[in-house]
Motif scaffolding. Structure first.
Motif, short mmCIF file in Angstrom:
data_model
loop_
_atom_site.label_atom_id
_atom_site.label_comp_id
_atom_site.label_asym_id
_atom_site.label_seq_id
_atom_site.Cartn_x
_atom_site.Cartn_y
_atom_site.Cartn_z
N GLN A 1 -11.55 -0.34 -4.22
CA GLN A 1 -10.97 0.11 -5.10
C GLN A 1 -11.88 0.38 -6.14
OE1 GLN A 1 -6.91 -1.57 -5.89
NE2 GLN A 1 -8.15 -3.35 -7.82
N ARG B 1 -8.64 -5.35 -0.77
CA ARG B 1 -8.43 -4.24 -1.25
C ARG B 1 -9.11 -3.85 -2.51
NH1 ARG B 1 -5.00 -5.61 2.06
NH2 ARG B 1 -3.44 -4.07 3.79
N GLU C 1 -0.75 2.34 -5.36
CA GLU C 1 -2.18 2.96 -4.98
C GLU C 1 -3.01 1.76 -5.23
OE1 GLU C 1 -2.33 6.89 -7.09
OE2 GLU C 1 -1.07 7.47 -6.12
N ARG C 2 -2.79 1.27 -6.24
CA ARG C 2 -4.13 0.38 -6.38
C ARG C 2 -3.53 -1.37 -6.50
NH1 ARG C 2 -9.06 0.30 -9.69
NH2 ARG C 2 -9.45 -1.51 -10.55
N ASP D 1 0.59 -0.97 -0.06
CA ASP D 1 -0.09 -0.18 0.14
C ASP D 1 0.30 1.06 -0.28
OD1 ASP D 1 -2.11 -1.38 0.39
OD2 ASP D 1 -2.55 -1.46 2.72
#
Length: 273
Positions: free
Chosen positions: A140, A136, A86-87, A82
């Motif tokens: 997103q 995660r 960012e992704r 992380d």
């Protein structure tokens, strides 16, 4: 491997568990296709070497050493991810073991230590990695193609096509069968959230983990007939080619599948008597 449309992983980040063999092959291929790689395994020296190779070729590879059997270390590795990125676009969960040296074998001979070692290293580790990844991905937004992410777990042909004469490690087979069940159940749950989950099931591949098989003349003779497309152990890049297709947009309509990359193992008769 690039086509007219450009590198398949341009602008994408893939977390790979493992740092040698299949994992190293995938990491270098993803980077060559424009992707950024975050590698996680137990051995820092192997991770350093992998990152150096990727960077020398012009790619980006960050890494974190972690024992993926332990929840805290998995969470710490993803926290490090992380910070770096960012992704999370995809996860290729490769890391695992053969527990023969711990006592895995035919069930009447296997030790509890061997069973617990292989279940922890192969099944529990992939559950922990998949859980951290999906959490995660759910948080997103979908990308331009509508995907929140792709998870690819590592199984084995031995989960469904055993060969007791040469590969009588029942704990290993059970650990890989668990992974296939996990992949299908996850795929069913998360498809509506635009997260794909698949598993890949190679047969015997020329990696450090299969060194025993590669050094055994009887096993090699068996593989020559049982894996006729390879005439022996598979090359790691043959498995990587399928893995990249499943991780990226080439597999955008594929989920809940266990794809065998086995050189013909599943249909070949094997050596004739």
């Amino acid at each position: 491997m690039s086509g007219a449309r450009g590198p398949r992983f341009a602008g994408r980040t893939v977390l790979v568990t493992g740092s040698t063999g299949l994992a190293a092959s995938a990491a270098t291929a993803i980077a060559a296709e424009g992707g950024s790689v975050f590698a996680v395994s137990r051995t820092a020296a192997h991770l350093e070497a992998l990152a150096a190779d990727v960077r020398a070729a012009g790619g980006r590879c960050e890494w974190q050493a972690a024992d993926l059997r332990h929840e805290g270390e998995v969470e710490a590795a993803f926290a490090a991810f992380d910070v770096a990125f960012e992704r999370l676009d995809a996860v290729y969960s490769v890391a695992g073991i053969s527990a023969r040296r711990f006592g895995d074998g035919p069930v009447h001979e296997a030790t509890l230590e061997g069973w617990e070692a292989v279940i922890a290293a192969n099944a529990t580790s992939q559950f922990l990695v998949a859980r951290a990844a999906v959490r995660r991905m759910l948080a997103q937004a979908p990308d331009a193609g509508g995907s929140r992410g792709s998870v690819l777990l590592m199984s084995s042909t031995l989960a469904t096509r055993p060969v007791p004469a040469h590969f009588a490690t029942h704990g290993y087979a059970a650990s890989k069968a668990a992974i296939e069940g996990l992949a299908r159940a996850m795929a069913a749950t998360y498809a509506e959230h635009a997260i794909r989950v698949n598993a890949i099931a190679p047969s015997v591949v020329a990696t450090p983990m299969s060194r025993r098989a590669q050094d055994d003349e009887a096993v090699l003779a068996y593989l020559g007939a049982k894996q006729p497309l390879a005439a022996g152990p598979l090359d790691v890049d043959a498995v990587t080619a399928m893995a990249l297709a499943l991780l990226g947009d080439d597999g955008r309509m594929v989920t809940g599948q266990v794809i065998a990359v086995d050189g013909g193992w599943g249909v070949a008769e094997g050596p004739r008597q």
